[in-house]
Design a protein around this motif. Structure first.
Motif, PDB file in Angstrom:
ATOM      1  N   THR A 100       3.034  -4.062  -0.548  1.00 50.38           N
ATOM      2  CA  THR A 100       3.454  -3.163   0.515  1.00 50.38           C
ATOM      3  C   THR A 100       3.877  -1.822  -0.081  1.00 50.38           C
ATOM      4  N   CYS A 101       3.801  -0.796   0.731  1.00 48.72           N
ATOM      5  CA  CYS A 101       4.246   0.541   0.322  1.00 48.72           C
ATOM      6  C   CYS A 101       5.123   1.095   1.439  1.00 48.72           C
ATOM      7  N   VAL A 102       6.358   1.421   1.119  1.00 46.78           N
ATOM      8  CA  VAL A 102       7.273   1.993   2.098  1.00 46.78           C
ATOM      9  C   VAL A 102       7.269   3.511   1.935  1.00 46.78           C
ATOM     10  N   VAL A 103       6.968   4.218   3.023  1.00 53.06           N
ATOM     11  CA  VAL A 103       6.860   5.681   2.987  1.00 53.06           C
ATOM     12  C   VAL A 103       7.907   6.249   3.944  1.00 53.06           C
ATOM     13  N   ILE A 104       9.022   6.694   3.389  1.00 44.59           N
ATOM     14  CA  ILE A 104      10.134   7.177   4.206  1.00 44.59           C
ATOM     15  C   ILE A 104      10.757   8.407   3.561  1.00 44.59           C
ATOM     16  N   GLU A 108      11.842   9.964  -3.404  1.00 43.20           N
ATOM     17  CA  GLU A 108      10.942  10.858  -4.140  1.00 43.20           C
ATOM     18  C   GLU A 108       9.515  10.769  -3.606  1.00 43.20           C
ATOM     19  N   MET A 109       8.982  11.910  -3.178  1.00 43.45           N
ATOM     20  CA  MET A 109       7.668  11.937  -2.539  1.00 43.45           C
ATOM     21  C   MET A 109       6.542  11.659  -3.534  1.00 43.45           C
ATOM     22  N   THR A 110       6.729  12.074  -4.793  1.00 38.28           N
ATOM     23  CA  THR A 110       5.682  11.896  -5.803  1.00 38.28           C
ATOM     24  C   THR A 110       5.343  10.423  -6.003  1.00 38.28           C
ATOM     25  N   LYS A 111       6.380   9.592  -6.077  1.00 47.66           N
ATOM     26  CA  LYS A 111       6.152   8.163  -6.271  1.00 47.66           C
ATOM     27  C   LYS A 111       5.444   7.556  -5.060  1.00 47.66           C
ATOM     28  N   GLN A 112       5.855   7.954  -3.874  1.00 44.43           N
ATOM     29  CA  GLN A 112       5.210   7.430  -2.675  1.00 44.43           C
ATOM     30  C   GLN A 112       3.739   7.846  -2.615  1.00 44.43           C
ATOM     31  N   SER A 113       3.450   9.066  -3.014  1.00 49.88           N
ATOM     32  CA  SER A 113       2.061   9.535  -3.049  1.00 49.88           C
ATOM     33  C   SER A 113       1.237   8.683  -4.004  1.00 49.88           C
ATOM     34  N   ARG A 114       1.816   8.397  -5.158  1.00 48.77           N
ATOM     35  CA  ARG A 114       1.122   7.578  -6.152  1.00 48.77           C
ATOM     36  C   ARG A 114       0.889   6.165  -5.616  1.00 48.77           C
ATOM     37  N   ASP A 115       1.905   5.607  -4.954  1.00 48.52           N
ATOM     38  CA  ASP A 115       1.772   4.259  -4.389  1.00 48.52           C
ATOM     39  C   ASP A 115       0.692   4.218  -3.309  1.00 48.52           C
ATOM     40  N   LEU A 116       0.615   5.256  -2.491  1.00 50.34           N
ATOM     41  CA  LEU A 116      -0.408   5.303  -1.437  1.00 50.34           C
ATOM     42  C   LEU A 116      -1.813   5.365  -2.017  1.00 50.34           C
ATOM     43  N   LYS A 117      -1.955   6.114  -3.103  1.00 51.68           N
ATOM     44  CA  LYS A 117      -3.277   6.260  -3.724  1.00 51.68           C
ATOM     45  C   LYS A 117      -3.746   4.951  -4.359  1.00 51.68           C
ATOM     46  N   GLU A 118      -2.806   4.066  -4.670  1.00 48.87           N
ATOM     47  CA  GLU A 118      -3.175   2.774  -5.254  1.00 48.87           C
ATOM     48  C   GLU A 118      -3.581   1.745  -4.200  1.00 48.87           C
ATOM     49  N   LYS A 119      -3.684   2.195  -2.951  1.00 45.35           N
ATOM     50  CA  LYS A 119      -4.187   1.381  -1.836  1.00 45.35           C
ATOM     51  C   LYS A 119      -3.455   0.051  -1.684  1.00 45.35           C
ATOM     52  N   ARG A 129       7.552  11.300   7.312  1.00 46.18           N
ATOM     53  CA  ARG A 129       7.187  11.297   5.900  1.00 46.18           C
ATOM     54  C   ARG A 129       5.702  10.978   5.713  1.00 46.18           C
ATOM     55  N   LEU A 130       5.144  10.044   6.491  1.00 45.50           N
ATOM     56  CA  LEU A 130       3.716   9.752   6.339  1.00 45.50           C
ATOM     57  C   LEU A 130       2.890  10.968   6.722  1.00 45.50           C
ATOM     58  N   ALA A 131       3.305  11.690   7.760  1.00 40.91           N
ATOM     59  CA  ALA A 131       2.591  12.913   8.150  1.00 40.91           C
ATOM     60  C   ALA A 131       2.644  13.939   7.020  1.00 40.91           C
ATOM     61  N   ASP A 132       3.796  14.062   6.360  1.00 39.34           N
ATOM     62  CA  ASP A 132       3.916  14.978   5.213  1.00 39.34           C
ATOM     63  C   ASP A 132       2.963  14.574   4.094  1.00 39.34           C
ATOM     64  N   GLU A 133       2.867  13.265   3.834  1.00 41.52           N
ATOM     65  CA  GLU A 133       1.951  12.770   2.795  1.00 41.52           C
ATOM     66  C   GLU A 133       0.500  13.110   3.148  1.00 41.52           C
ATOM     67  N   ILE A 134       0.152  12.932   4.406  1.00 45.62           N
ATOM     68  CA  ILE A 134      -1.220  13.211   4.846  1.00 45.62           C
ATOM     69  C   ILE A 134      -1.536  14.696   4.699  1.00 45.62           C
ATOM     70  N   ALA A 165       6.195  13.483  18.513  1.00 43.14           N
ATOM     71  CA  ALA A 165       4.803  13.590  18.968  1.00 43.14           C
ATOM     72  C   ALA A 165       3.867  14.183  17.917  1.00 43.14           C
ATOM     73  N   ASP A 166       4.261  15.290  17.311  1.00 43.79           N
ATOM     74  CA  ASP A 166       3.358  15.966  16.360  1.00 43.79           C
ATOM     75  C   ASP A 166       3.096  15.116  15.127  1.00 43.79           C
ATOM     76  N   ASP A 167       4.159  14.566  14.543  1.00 41.84           N
ATOM     77  CA  ASP A 167       3.995  13.741  13.342  1.00 41.84           C
ATOM     78  C   ASP A 167       3.209  12.464  13.661  1.00 41.84           C
ATOM     79  N   LEU A 168       3.481  11.872  14.822  1.00 40.19           N
ATOM     80  CA  LEU A 168       2.757  10.656  15.212  1.00 40.19           C
ATOM     81  C   LEU A 168       1.276  10.947  15.381  1.00 40.19           C
ATOM     82  N   ALA A 169       0.955  12.092  15.983  1.00 40.47           N
ATOM     83  CA  ALA A 169      -0.451  12.471  16.169  1.00 40.47           C
ATOM     84  C   ALA A 169      -1.153  12.659  14.828  1.00 40.47           C
TER      85      ALA A 169
END
Length: 445
Positions: A100-104, A108-119, A129-134, A165-169
């Motif tokens: 699992t990957c928790v994105v909140i 630290e955003m860098t670690k979350q970005s790395r975790d997301l890239k590892e699928k 936070r997920l919208a920021d990552e995207i 609304a904006d981040d969810l979209a």
């Protein structure tokens, strides 16, 4: 009825048994079969009814049939709820090795970005936070997100509010289109915005949405919850709160004290600590590490009192809570229902006490109409005792707490966040203007 009879594999039933869950709750019994059957689902049920397992168990079971990258994205409104959901996914998937990957926010955003890239197999995130990552990582994480077979909106009524609304979209726009994924909405409050989704025509090749709502005759408040109020002048709330917490019938009870603003949460925590009550707080002005530590201390009963804004009113399962005190009355009756739902869970007894001032009478009437019953007057506190013995020391502690907050610069985090929000809005508006200009130029050429 057993979990295997609902269609879950024996190994999942065993995982559930290992965490002391052997019989499906009503929402699990209703929603697990249609989710396994590939249907979109709207699940409405009372707080504490087991909604997380209702979507997590079938999602993990479907992933295990064909393990691949990101299988599901779970969006939820608060950081604490995201962490709790991730813990439940980890417990249910412990025997099959899910990641699992928790994105909140607050991490630290860098670690979350790395975790997301590892699928990872499941992404549990807050929309902001997920919208920021995207927006930040674009094509580096989008291919993985687009392959997700499930989208879950947990506490859907909050997620569908205009503030998100904006981040969810942005988050939903990064996923596969609705006809290529399952969408699961779960909430304790089925609002008009949630209910409207069930009336939409099914997408081509998809079965109709399965809907499970709380029956109209079900009471929103548990029968094991005692509701009462104290009618007091607004300027002595702190003294009455202290009197309640230190009454001989309550000195061993764990309590959540709900307030409406972050500054109030901090002031009340500091005041109670100066009055030698072991207290922690939970609000958006706190760094994430402090928020995690505060919840851990309260769950472990190191602290007896948790002072919180409504960030703690949704979904959090803290078995030790015996009492909920509404230091301030929420404007929305549904928020009251969620607050008091932190106690009297799973058949246990609980108590809620609301401090009602002269400005709160209309709010209390709306709450009583919403829950279908009148509150009783709380009779354990003697007004003369509060005035003669409690008011002065508590008032002094409150003044010291406010002075300490000023000295520590409380509120600076909120100002920084507000500045970032304005900059983000300005950047978004600039991008929209550029696109508009580009379209005009293209149309005139």
């Amino acid at each position: 009825m057993s979990f295997t009879s609902l269609g879950l594999p024996p190994w999942m039933a065993e995982c559930l048994k290992n965490i002391a869950i052997t019989k499906p709750s009503a929402i699990q019994e209703a929603c697990i079969p249609p989710i396994l059957d590939g249907r979109d689902c709207i699940g409405g049920a009372k707080t504490g009814s087991g909604k997380t397992i209702a979507f997590a168990a079938p999602m993990i079971a479907k992933w295990a049939e064909d393990p691949f990258g990101i299988c599901g994205v779970v969006l939820t409104p608060t950081r604490e709820l995201a962490i709790q959901i991730a813990d439940q996914f980890a417990a249910l998937g412990s025997g099959v090795g899910i990641k699992t990957c928790v994105v909140i926010g607050g991490v630290e955003m860098t670690k979350q970005s790395r975790d997301l890239k590892e699928k990872p197999h499941f992404v549990i995130a807050t929309p902001g936070r997920l919208a920021d990552e995207i927006r930040s990582n674009g094509e580096e994480i989008l291919p993985g997100l687009r392959r997700a077979k499930f989208l879950v909106l947990d506490e859907a009524d909050r997620l569908l509010s205009s503030s998100m609304a904006d981040d969810l979209a942005t988050c939903i726009g990064a996923l596969a289109p609705p006809e290529k994924r399952q969408t699961l909405l779960f909430t304790a409050t089925v609002t008009d915005s949630v209910r409207a989704l069930k009336n939409q025509a099914p997408k081509a090749g998809k079965k109709p949405v399965f809907v499970h709502e709380v029956a109209s005759d079900e009471v929103a408040i548990p029968a094991t919850l005692t509701q009462s109020y104290l009618f007091i002048p607004s300027y002595v709330r702190d003294a009455y709160l202290y009197s309640i917490l230190t009454h001989e019938d309550n000195t061993s009870k764990s309590a959540i004290v709900f307030v409406n603003r972050t500054a109030t949460a901090e002031q009340v925590r500091r005041t109670l600590e100066k009055m030698e009550i072991k207290t922690v707080s939970l609000h958006s002005e706190m760094p994430q590490r402090e928020r995690i530590n505060a919840l851990a201390k309260f769950r472990a009963e190191v602290a007896r009192v948790l002072v919180a804004t409504d960030v703690a009113s949704r979904g959090l399962d803290i078995p030790v809570v015996e009492m909920v005190i509404n230091f301030e009355i929420p404007a929305d009756p549904d928020d009251y229902v969620h607050r008091v739902g932190r106690t009297a869970r799973a058949g246990r007894r609980g108590e809620s006490i609301s401090l009602v001032s002269e400005q709160d009478v209309t709010l209390i009437q709306g709450i009583e109409e919403r829950v279908g019953q009148k509150m009783e007057q709380y009779g354990k506190i003697d007004d003369d005792d509060v005035v003669n013995n409690t008011l002065r020391p508590v008032s002094m502690a409150k003044r010291e707490a406010i002075m300490d907050m000023d000295r520590d610069g409380f509120g600076e985090l909120r100002k920084t966040r507000e500045k970032k929000r304005r900059l983000k809005e300005a950047a978004s508006a600039a991008v929209k203007n550029e696109k508009k200009k580009h379209r005009k130029k293209k149309g005139s050429s």
